[in-house]
Design a protein around this motif. Structure first.
Motif, PDB file in Angstrom:
ATOM      1  N   MET A 149       0.814  -1.220   0.147  1.00  0.00           N
ATOM      2  CA  MET A 149       0.025  -0.100   0.146  1.00  0.00           C
ATOM      3  C   MET A 149       0.832   1.311  -0.142  1.00  0.00           C
ATOM      4  SD  MET A 149      -2.669   1.091   3.077  1.00  0.00           S
ATOM      5  CE  MET A 149      -1.780   0.472   4.248  1.00  0.00           C
ATOM      6  N   LYS A 150       0.540   2.139  -0.834  1.00  0.00           N
ATOM      7  CA  LYS A 150       1.221   3.311  -0.919  1.00  0.00           C
ATOM      8  C   LYS A 150       0.691   4.319   0.040  1.00  0.00           C
ATOM      9  CE  LYS A 150       0.171   3.420  -5.334  1.00  0.00           C
ATOM     10  NZ  LYS A 150      -0.110   3.903  -6.748  1.00  0.00           N
ATOM     11  N   GLU A 151       1.762   4.976   0.545  1.00  0.00           N
ATOM     12  CA  GLU A 151       1.367   6.095   1.664  1.00  0.00           C
ATOM     13  C   GLU A 151       1.929   7.608   1.290  1.00  0.00           C
ATOM     14  OE1 GLU A 151       1.305   3.255   5.586  1.00  0.00           O
ATOM     15  OE2 GLU A 151       3.222   4.221   5.056  1.00  0.00           O
ATOM     16  N   ILE A 152       1.123   8.332   1.878  1.00  0.00           N
ATOM     17  CA  ILE A 152       1.606   9.934   1.873  1.00  0.00           C
ATOM     18  C   ILE A 152       1.371  10.735   2.833  1.00  0.00           C
ATOM     19  CG2 ILE A 152      -0.967  10.477   0.781  1.00  0.00           C
ATOM     20  CD1 ILE A 152       0.662  12.714  -0.897  1.00  0.00           C
ATOM     21  N   LEU A 153       2.205  11.527   3.354  1.00  0.00           N
ATOM     22  CA  LEU A 153       2.189  12.242   4.956  1.00  0.00           C
ATOM     23  C   LEU A 153       1.189  13.421   4.533  1.00  0.00           C
ATOM     24  CD1 LEU A 153       6.139  12.405   5.478  1.00  0.00           C
ATOM     25  CD2 LEU A 153       4.475  10.940   6.382  1.00  0.00           C
ATOM     26  N   ALA A 154       0.555  13.726   5.752  1.00  0.00           N
ATOM     27  CA  ALA A 154      -0.526  14.830   5.776  1.00  0.00           C
ATOM     28  C   ALA A 154       0.090  16.127   4.993  1.00  0.00           C
ATOM     29  CB  ALA A 154      -0.883  15.181   7.113  1.00  0.00           C
ATOM     30  N   LYS A 155       1.465  16.414   5.587  1.00  0.00           N
ATOM     31  CA  LYS A 155       2.238  17.642   5.250  1.00  0.00           C
ATOM     32  C   LYS A 155       2.397  17.635   3.620  1.00  0.00           C
ATOM     33  CE  LYS A 155       7.048  16.038   6.106  1.00  0.00           C
ATOM     34  NZ  LYS A 155       7.927  16.595   6.735  1.00  0.00           N
ATOM     35  N   GLU A 156       2.511  16.401   3.088  1.00  0.00           N
ATOM     36  CA  GLU A 156       2.523  16.245   1.603  1.00  0.00           C
ATOM     37  C   GLU A 156       1.386  16.657   1.026  1.00  0.00           C
ATOM     38  OE1 GLU A 156       6.106  13.169   0.687  1.00  0.00           O
ATOM     39  OE2 GLU A 156       4.387  12.357   1.727  1.00  0.00           O
ATOM     40  N   VAL A 157       0.225  15.892   1.444  1.00  0.00           N
ATOM     41  CA  VAL A 157      -1.152  16.320   0.829  1.00  0.00           C
ATOM     42  C   VAL A 157      -1.418  17.932   1.006  1.00  0.00           C
ATOM     43  CG1 VAL A 157      -3.756  16.168   1.226  1.00  0.00           C
ATOM     44  CG2 VAL A 157      -2.194  14.062   1.589  1.00  0.00           C
ATOM     45  N   GLN A 158      -1.115  18.398   2.109  1.00  0.00           N
ATOM     46  CA  GLN A 158      -1.362  20.159   2.310  1.00  0.00           C
ATOM     47  C   GLN A 158      -0.473  20.820   1.458  1.00  0.00           C
ATOM     48  OE1 GLN A 158      -0.316  21.204   6.359  1.00  0.00           O
ATOM     49  NE2 GLN A 158      -0.938  23.594   6.068  1.00  0.00           N
ATOM     50  N   GLN A 159       0.666  20.303   1.074  1.00  0.00           N
ATOM     51  CA  GLN A 159       1.576  21.087  -0.169  1.00  0.00           C
ATOM     52  C   GLN A 159       0.940  20.793  -1.362  1.00  0.00           C
ATOM     53  OE1 GLN A 159       5.356  18.970   0.604  1.00  0.00           O
ATOM     54  NE2 GLN A 159       6.077  20.244   2.112  1.00  0.00           N
ATOM     55  N   VAL A 160       0.393  19.832  -1.597  1.00  0.00           N
ATOM     56  CA  VAL A 160      -0.239  19.683  -2.779  1.00  0.00           C
ATOM     57  C   VAL A 160      -1.554  20.793  -3.056  1.00  0.00           C
ATOM     58  CG1 VAL A 160      -1.749  18.241  -4.450  1.00  0.00           C
ATOM     59  CG2 VAL A 160       0.504  17.406  -3.457  1.00  0.00           C
ATOM     60  N   LEU A 161      -2.324  20.729  -2.106  1.00  0.00           N
ATOM     61  CA  LEU A 161      -3.262  21.532  -2.002  1.00  0.00           C
ATOM     62  C   LEU A 161      -3.118  23.085  -2.048  1.00  0.00           C
ATOM     63  CD1 LEU A 161      -5.656  19.801   0.701  1.00  0.00           C
ATOM     64  CD2 LEU A 161      -6.077  19.961  -1.767  1.00  0.00           C
ATOM     65  N   GLU A 162      -1.943  23.398  -1.258  1.00  0.00           N
ATOM     66  CA  GLU A 162      -1.544  24.871  -1.433  1.00  0.00           C
ATOM     67  C   GLU A 162      -1.146  25.158  -2.757  1.00  0.00           C
ATOM     68  OE1 GLU A 162       1.280  24.883   2.041  1.00  0.00           O
ATOM     69  OE2 GLU A 162      -0.427  25.132   3.486  1.00  0.00           O
ATOM     70  N   GLN A 163      -0.490  24.339  -3.414  1.00  0.00           N
ATOM     71  CA  GLN A 163       0.185  24.801  -4.606  1.00  0.00           C
ATOM     72  C   GLN A 163      -0.863  24.806  -5.573  1.00  0.00           C
ATOM     73  OE1 GLN A 163       2.986  21.477  -5.176  1.00  0.00           O
ATOM     74  NE2 GLN A 163       4.258  22.614  -3.686  1.00  0.00           N
ATOM     75  N   GLY A 164      -2.206  24.204  -5.438  1.00  0.00           N
ATOM     76  CA  GLY A 164      -3.407  24.109  -6.550  1.00  0.00           C
ATOM     77  C   GLY A 164      -3.413  23.151  -7.171  1.00  0.00           C
ATOM     78  N   GLN A 165      -2.676  22.207  -6.941  1.00  0.00           N
ATOM     79  CA  GLN A 165      -2.580  20.740  -7.708  1.00  0.00           C
ATOM     80  C   GLN A 165      -3.815  20.184  -7.444  1.00  0.00           C
ATOM     81  OE1 GLN A 165       1.131  18.888  -7.269  1.00  0.00           O
ATOM     82  NE2 GLN A 165       2.222  20.670  -7.413  1.00  0.00           N
ATOM     83  N   PRO A 166      -4.322  19.358  -8.657  1.00  0.00           N
ATOM     84  CA  PRO A 166      -5.656  18.564  -8.396  1.00  0.00           C
ATOM     85  C   PRO A 166      -5.190  17.403  -7.538  1.00  0.00           C
ATOM     86  CG  PRO A 166      -4.773  18.347 -10.696  1.00  0.00           C
ATOM     87  CD  PRO A 166      -4.013  19.705 -10.007  1.00  0.00           C
ATOM     88  N   ILE A 167      -6.155  17.218  -6.461  1.00  0.00           N
ATOM     89  CA  ILE A 167      -6.082  16.003  -5.721  1.00  0.00           C
ATOM     90  C   ILE A 167      -7.354  15.542  -5.140  1.00  0.00           C
ATOM     91  CG2 ILE A 167      -5.605  17.433  -3.799  1.00  0.00           C
ATOM     92  CD1 ILE A 167      -3.604  15.220  -2.616  1.00  0.00           C
ATOM     93  N   HIS A 168      -7.532  14.075  -5.165  1.00  0.00           N
ATOM     94  CA  HIS A 168      -8.884  13.656  -5.260  1.00  0.00           C
ATOM     95  C   HIS A 168      -8.756  13.051  -3.608  1.00  0.00           C
ATOM     96  CE1 HIS A 168     -10.200  14.264  -9.154  1.00  0.00           C
ATOM     97  NE2 HIS A 168      -9.074  13.741  -9.464  1.00  0.00           N
ATOM     98  N   LEU A 169      -9.406  13.524  -2.832  1.00  0.00           N
ATOM     99  CA  LEU A 169      -9.376  12.997  -1.271  1.00  0.00           C
ATOM    100  C   LEU A 169     -10.630  12.211  -0.934  1.00  0.00           C
ATOM    101  CD1 LEU A 169      -8.096  16.350   0.245  1.00  0.00           C
ATOM    102  CD2 LEU A 169      -6.564  14.361  -0.447  1.00  0.00           C
ATOM    103  N   ILE A 170     -10.712  11.086  -0.444  1.00  0.00           N
ATOM    104  CA  ILE A 170     -11.769  10.551   0.163  1.00  0.00           C
ATOM    105  C   ILE A 170     -11.724  10.200   1.554  1.00  0.00           C
ATOM    106  CG2 ILE A 170     -12.892   8.081   0.074  1.00  0.00           C
ATOM    107  CD1 ILE A 170     -11.500   7.748  -2.809  1.00  0.00           C
ATOM    108  N   ASP A 171     -12.757  10.875   2.385  1.00  0.00           N
ATOM    109  CA  ASP A 171     -12.667  10.656   3.704  1.00  0.00           C
ATOM    110  C   ASP A 171     -13.501   9.453   4.139  1.00  0.00           C
ATOM    111  OD1 ASP A 171     -13.154  11.113   6.471  1.00  0.00           O
ATOM    112  OD2 ASP A 171     -12.696  13.194   6.367  1.00  0.00           O
ATOM    113  N   VAL A 172     -13.186   8.451   4.730  1.00  0.00           N
ATOM    114  CA  VAL A 172     -13.908   7.412   5.077  1.00  0.00           C
ATOM    115  C   VAL A 172     -14.471   7.344   6.380  1.00  0.00           C
ATOM    116  CG1 VAL A 172     -12.668   5.795   3.273  1.00  0.00           C
ATOM    117  CG2 VAL A 172     -11.870   5.784   5.525  1.00  0.00           C
ATOM    118  N   ARG A 173     -14.333   8.570   7.111  1.00  0.00           N
ATOM    119  CA  ARG A 173     -14.749   8.603   8.552  1.00  0.00           C
ATOM    120  C   ARG A 173     -16.466   8.692   8.480  1.00  0.00           C
ATOM    121  NH1 ARG A 173     -12.701  13.584  10.793  1.00  0.00           N
ATOM    122  NH2 ARG A 173     -13.038  14.509   8.589  1.00  0.00           N
TER     123      ARG A 173
END
Length: 98
Positions: A1-25
């Motif tokens: 399973m591939k993993e990504i850090l929360a700070k990496e997700v935040q950087q992608v969002l701050e740079q305005g790059q497209p990212i698809h987030l699924i919240d399973v809570r």
């Protein structure tokens, strides 16, 4: 399973790059605070709603601490989706919350 850090997700969002987030809570957890722009699919409904997702896209799966999202990522991977688990979940998130 591939993993990504929360700070990496935040950087992608701050740079305005497209990212698809699924919240399973669960609904109450998401209502208490979530990352803007998420796709909300509670873990228990994932197998019934995965048809809403596109196998040509990549997704980051999020939960509270990383356990449920890890399960979801493994499940989606087994069905041919390109997914990453956000390590530490919302507990590790320091970015914007709605």
């Amino acid at each position: 399973m591939k993993e990504i850090l929360a700070k990496e997700v935040q950087q992608v969002l701050e740079q305005g790059q497209p990212i698809h987030l699924i919240d399973v809570r669960e609904v109450d957890e998401v209502e208490a605070g979530h990352i803007p722009g998420i796709i909300h699919i509670p873990l228990g409904l994932l197998e019934f709603r995965m048809h809403e997702l596109n196998k040509n896209e990549s997704y980051v799966v999020i939960c509270r601490s990383g356990g449920r999202s890890g399960q979801a990522a493994l499940f989606l991977e087994s069905h041919g989706f390109n997914v990453m688990n956000m390590v530490g979940g919302m507990l590790a998130w320091n970015g914007e919350v709605e």
